[in-house]
Motif scaffolding. Structure first.
Motif, mmCIF file in Angstrom:
data_model
loop_
_atom_site.group_PDB
_atom_site.id
_atom_site.type_symbol
_atom_site.label_atom_id
_atom_site.label_comp_id
_atom_site.label_asym_id
_atom_site.label_seq_id
_atom_site.Cartn_x
_atom_site.Cartn_y
_atom_site.Cartn_z
ATOM 1 N N THR A 81 0.839 -1.190 0.000
ATOM 2 C CA THR A 81 0.000 0.000 0.000
ATOM 3 C C THR A 81 0.876 1.243 0.000
ATOM 4 O OG1 THR A 81 -0.064 -0.056 2.415
ATOM 5 C CG2 THR A 81 -1.844 -1.173 1.252
ATOM 6 N N SER A 82 0.290 2.342 -0.464
ATOM 7 C CA SER A 82 1.036 3.596 -0.516
ATOM 8 C C SER A 82 1.316 4.091 0.889
ATOM 9 C CB SER A 82 0.232 4.658 -1.267
ATOM 10 O OG SER A 82 0.016 4.262 -2.581
ATOM 11 N N ARG A 83 2.485 4.713 1.052
ATOM 12 C CA ARG A 83 2.797 5.335 2.320
ATOM 13 C C ARG A 83 2.074 6.676 2.428
ATOM 14 N NH1 ARG A 83 9.146 5.190 1.661
ATOM 15 N NH2 ARG A 83 8.442 5.520 -0.482
ATOM 16 N N LYS A 84 1.803 7.103 3.644
ATOM 17 C CA LYS A 84 1.074 8.342 3.849
ATOM 18 C C LYS A 84 1.815 9.513 3.199
ATOM 19 C CE LYS A 84 -1.065 11.126 7.465
ATOM 20 N NZ LYS A 84 -1.262 11.286 8.924
ATOM 21 N N LYS A 121 2.235 9.936 0.059
ATOM 22 C CA LYS A 121 2.745 9.575 -1.263
ATOM 23 C C LYS A 121 1.587 9.431 -2.252
ATOM 24 C CE LYS A 121 7.070 9.341 -0.061
ATOM 25 N NZ LYS A 121 8.068 10.285 -0.621
ATOM 26 N N PRO A 122 1.863 9.565 -3.563
ATOM 27 C CA PRO A 122 0.792 9.370 -4.551
ATOM 28 C C PRO A 122 0.155 8.000 -4.399
ATOM 29 C CG PRO A 122 2.753 10.308 -5.572
ATOM 30 C CD PRO A 122 3.143 9.911 -4.172
ATOM 31 N N ASP A 123 -1.113 7.917 -4.701
ATOM 32 C CA ASP A 123 -1.866 6.679 -4.526
ATOM 33 C C ASP A 123 -1.541 5.711 -5.660
ATOM 34 O OD1 ASP A 123 -3.625 4.790 -3.615
ATOM 35 O OD2 ASP A 123 -5.381 5.729 -4.513
ATOM 36 N N LEU A 124 -0.376 5.100 -5.588
ATOM 37 C CA LEU A 124 0.048 4.145 -6.596
ATOM 38 C C LEU A 124 -0.432 2.751 -6.238
ATOM 39 C CD1 LEU A 124 3.740 5.126 -7.459
ATOM 40 C CD2 LEU A 124 1.723 5.373 -8.899
ATOM 41 N N SER A 125 -0.455 1.896 -7.235
ATOM 42 C CA SER A 125 -0.758 0.483 -7.047
ATOM 43 C C SER A 125 -0.212 -0.257 -8.247
ATOM 44 C CB SER A 125 -2.271 0.252 -6.941
ATOM 45 O OG SER A 125 -2.897 0.536 -8.179
ATOM 46 N N ARG A 128 -2.489 0.419 -11.291
ATOM 47 C CA ARG A 128 -2.307 1.730 -11.921
ATOM 48 C C ARG A 128 -1.032 1.755 -12.758
ATOM 49 N NH1 ARG A 128 -2.021 6.982 -8.955
ATOM 50 N NH2 ARG A 128 -2.073 7.710 -11.131
ATOM 51 N N TYR A 182 6.504 -1.145 -5.979
ATOM 52 C CA TYR A 182 5.406 -2.013 -6.379
ATOM 53 C C TYR A 182 5.805 -3.048 -7.437
ATOM 54 C CZ TYR A 182 2.911 1.777 -4.125
ATOM 55 O OH TYR A 182 2.492 2.712 -3.210
#
Length: 265
Positions: free
Chosen positions: A25-28, A30-34, A37, A73
């Motif tokens: 999961t993304s770190r606080k 940081k951009p919401d990567l996955s 995406r 990721y």
């Protein structure tokens, strides 16, 4: 044409990524990567500019993030390519509420089901021509590739073939589609790559062909070439070649079934 190879990545990392067993999961802040995406962005890059343009940097630019953030990721480009393949293969028959629309749901006999399989794969290559630049003799062992293979086998299960013959029939049909699609993509890209349409190319060569063409020396080529050109509207029609070849392929499979069972399935 540059050829990439599937299965080049680290096996443990590739399989974990394909089956999403260790999604981070993304770190606080940081951009919401996955993974999803990143893979979608990579497919968009390859669709737009070809596989030769694909790099971790280009994907990061498309997402508006730093290149190094992707490695949280995705281990690297080889593993990314495997997930790209598995992702697009998961769309080959379309989706219904997230589940694949399986070939056996198509009405008709086994020939119609194989036609559906062939045309769905044909459409997939036309949507994502960069797939033709990836050698998959070492298959991607992901969930979508596995589901696709299983669905295609079930479309011909119980028609009189052995298990090995079922595998070979699917390989034969998809291999035929792959080869024909390559020709179709090359033909469709010819104008953009050469700056000359088919009509312009023939117009430029016609005066010379008139002088060097020897119908007496090459009577069969002259006769057949003229007939084919008039029927196809040019020297080559990818769609006509695909449909003609598919039907002849199905005729051969029908002969095999008849030899096995005494009827055509």
């Amino acid at each position: 044409m540059t050829i990439e190879y599937s299965g080049k990545g680290d096996p443990a990392r590739s399989l974990a990524l394909l089956w999403r067993t260790r999604e981070r999961t993304s770190r606080k802040g940081k951009p919401d990567l996955s993974v999803d995406r990143i893979v979608r962005a990579a497919i968009e890059v390859a669709d737009a500019d070809g596989l030769q343009a694909l790099s971790m940097r280009r994907v990061a630019e498309r997402l508006g993030v730093g290149t190094m953030s992707l490695y949280t990721y995705v281990p690297g480009k080889p593993e990314l390519l495997d997930v790209m393949l598995d992702t697009v293969y998961g769309t080959v028959y379309g989706t219904v509420d997230g589940e694949q629309d399986e070939p056996e749901e198509v009405s008709g006999d086994w020939r119609e089901r194989l036609r559906h399989i062939a045309r769905a794969n044909w459409a997939l290559y036309r949507r994502h021509p960069w797939l033709l630049q990836v050698a998959t003799s070492r298959p991607v062992l992901g969930p979508n590739v596995t589901a696709k293979y299983d669905a295609e086998l079930r479309a011909i299960d119980g028609i009189g073939l052995t298990d090995v013959e079922m595998d070979q029939v699917i390989t034969l049909v998809t291999g035929f589609v792959h080869g024909t699609a390559r020709g179709a993509v090359e033909a469709s890209q010819a104008e953009s790559q050469t700056g000359m349409s088919d009509e312009q190319w023939w117009a430029a060569h016609a005066p010379f062909l008139g002088r060097i063409g020897d119908t007496a020396r090459y009577p069969t080529a002259s006769r057949v070439g003229q007939a084919a050109g008039e029927a196809l509207g040019g020297a080559y029609s990818a769609e006509r070649t695909f449909e003609f070849g598919l039907e002849r392929l199905l005729d051969g499979i029908e002969a095999l079934i008849h030899r096995r069972t005494g009827h055509s399935g």
